[in-house]
Design an enzyme around this catalytic site. Structure first.
Site, mmCIF file in Angstrom:
data_model
loop_
_atom_site.group_PDB
_atom_site.id
_atom_site.type_symbol
_atom_site.label_atom_id
_atom_site.label_comp_id
_atom_site.label_asym_id
_atom_site.label_seq_id
_atom_site.Cartn_x
_atom_site.Cartn_y
_atom_site.Cartn_z
ATOM 1 N N SER A 316 0.829 -1.204 0.000
ATOM 2 C CA SER A 316 0.000 0.000 0.000
ATOM 3 C C SER A 316 0.865 1.257 0.000
ATOM 4 C CB SER A 316 -0.895 0.035 1.235
ATOM 5 O OG SER A 316 -1.501 1.318 1.338
ATOM 6 N N HIS A 318 -0.100 3.933 1.060
ATOM 7 C CA HIS A 318 -0.398 4.675 2.289
ATOM 8 C C HIS A 318 0.707 4.468 3.325
ATOM 9 C CE1 HIS A 318 -4.337 6.355 1.313
ATOM 10 N NE2 HIS A 318 -4.545 5.249 0.622
ATOM 11 N N GLU A 372 -9.721 3.882 -8.675
ATOM 12 C CA GLU A 372 -9.920 4.584 -7.400
ATOM 13 C C GLU A 372 -9.824 6.085 -7.630
ATOM 14 O OE1 GLU A 372 -7.376 3.302 -4.218
ATOM 15 O OE2 GLU A 372 -8.226 1.285 -4.157
#
Ligand SMILES: [Zn+2]
Length: 457
Positions: A316, A318, A372
């Site tokens: 990820s 993130h 996304e």
């Protein structure tokens, strides 16, 4: 000239002429001739035509030998067993590197830096010879093992030959100054190129493997469980865009870029998620798998399906602290976000602030992640503009840099950029850089270090 001179033959005339030219009708000459009896003088030359011929042959042979030694003969090249870029510095107006080899110490540089800075293109690769044309139209022909380089048709000799070390071609450092005299400076193993008149602004930083904003994170390029950026800031402390939820942090530069993007425009949105730890991501992923199993899927199917919606832990963005999920009230993490004013504005403008839409609708086959429209990735300028203009995703960008090594880009800010990926033997032992004006260095999250340089247009 006197009659006397005219009567003498061959060598004697030469000798007289040489004397007279050097001493200009000197008394000394005349007196010599007077002393030597005429008959004797004649005798010497008529007596030995063979000797005369041999002398001439000797002279010709000598000339050929000298010619051969100067222009043709070369000692076999001594190929180095060691080569390294020991030190590299990069700032907003200059790139410099120090090269160490065990043979031809202080005389060699990698051809790659010449090709990169001079925008050289290899146009012909023969069995031993390589032809390269540079952006300034200079054409060179290099020959493996030879000190001679043909520059624009003229052979020039250098104090070191062209040699190879593994996959790196090394050339005499002086070649850089001859090809790029206005910007190149070479001195005892140190090569430097002045790229622009800009003054360095940023603080110099020592490069570490985990540095930079161009780390590609996906299934093939995961992060380690322990990776956590050291410069996280809470977006809510910047008094601009609002971040809600529990993951409100981003890396310093990304947080400021996000805040500026929000401040300078009138579109409303908030950050719903920034930095997430490996553990956060594991929780999200496990929850998704559990939901899928509840819905009737086998564990294998559930895990597979979860991987396309929630990034597998370690993959990820993130966790990098460089990804931001954006939302507006009522539209949180749904595809509908693309139709909102914020969704439409971000997709076309975020690149100006260093962000890109990371998982596009058109390229899910490359990203392996669903569309996304809310997920933006910070990578810095001008890279964000390259992705936007060329309509490519980050995975494609890094893949092509790993293959091509170099990219040239003329950006909207009016500047020309050189983006250079160093890998293998070209990676420096020590790298110092500053991050001002889009200048910097970044890991690609693989073997490469990506340098971003700005040049004068
Ligand atoms: Zn996201």
């Amino acid at each position: 000239m006197t009659n006397n001179t005219r009567r003498t033959s061959g060598l004697s005339r030469k000798r007289t002429n040489r004397n007279s030219s050097s001493q200009n009708k000197s008394q000394h000459n005349r007196s010599l001739r007077k002393i030597q009896p005429k008959g004797k003088n004649k005798k010497i030359y008529s007596k030995s035509p063979l000797n005369n011929l041999l002398t001439k042959a000797g002279i010709i042979f000598g000339i050929i030998l000298v010619f051969y030694v100067i222009f043709i003969f070369e000692f076999p090249a001594n190929y180095p067993d060691t080569f390294k870029v020991s030190n590299m510095t990069l700032d907003s107006n200059k790139i410099a590197m120090e090269i160490e080899t065990d043979s031809y110490k202080g005389k060699l540089i990698p051809l790659d830096i010449l090709l990169t800075i001079g925008k050289g293109e290899i146009t012909l690769v023969g069995e031993k010879e390589t032809t390269i044309v540079f952006a300034n139209n200079k054409k060179i022909i290099l020959k493996d093992g030879s000190r001679k380089v043909k520059i624009d048709g003229k052979t020039q000799k250098f104090n070191a030959p062209v040699v190879k070390y593994k996959d790196v071609i090394l050339v005499p450092g002086e070649l850089a100054e001859r090809l790029l005299p206005k910007i190149a400076k070479f001195d005892n193993g140190k090569i430097a190129f002045t790229l622009s008149g800009d003054k360095p602004e940023g603080e110099y930083q020592n490069f570490a493997d985990y540095d930079g904003y161009l780390r590609l994170v996906n299934k093939e390029n995961p992060l380690t469980k322990n990776y956590e950026p050291t410069d996280l800031v809470n977006v809510n402390s910047l008094d601009s865009i609002i971040a809600y939820g529990t993951n409100t942090k981003l890396r310093d530069e990304a947080a400021h870029a996000l805040a500026n993007m929000y401040k300078e425009n009138e579109v409303q949105y908030a950050m719903s998620s920034g930095f997430r730890t490996f553990e956060n991501q594991t929780q999200l992923f496990d929850d998704e798998v559990a939901d899928n199993i509840k819905a009737g899927k086998t564990e294998e199917q559930a895990t597979q399906a979860a991987g396309t919606i929630v990034a597998v832990p370690g993959t990820s963005e993130h966790q990098l602290g460089l990804a931001v999920d954006v939302a507006i009230p009522g539209v949180i993490l749904t595809e509908e976000f693309k139709n909102t004013p914020a969704g439409k504005w971000l997709i076309n403008n975020s690149y100006k602030y260093g962000f890109v839409l990371r998982y596009t609708k058109e390229q899910t086959a490359i990203t392996n992640i669903i569309f996304e429209p809310w997920h933006y990735r910070y990578m810095g300028y001008p890279h964000s503009e390259i992705l936007f203009k060329e309509e490519i995703v980050f995975d494609t960008y890094i893949k092509s840099l790993r293959e091509e090594k170099v990219k040239y880009f003329h950006a909207e800010d009016g500047k020309d950029y050189i983006i250079w990926l160093l890998s293998g033997s070209l990676k420096p032992e020590k790298l110092e850089f500053n991050t001002s004006n889009g200048i910097g260095a970044s890991s690609d999250n693989g073997d490469g270090i990506i340098l971003t340089m700005r040049t004068q247009n």
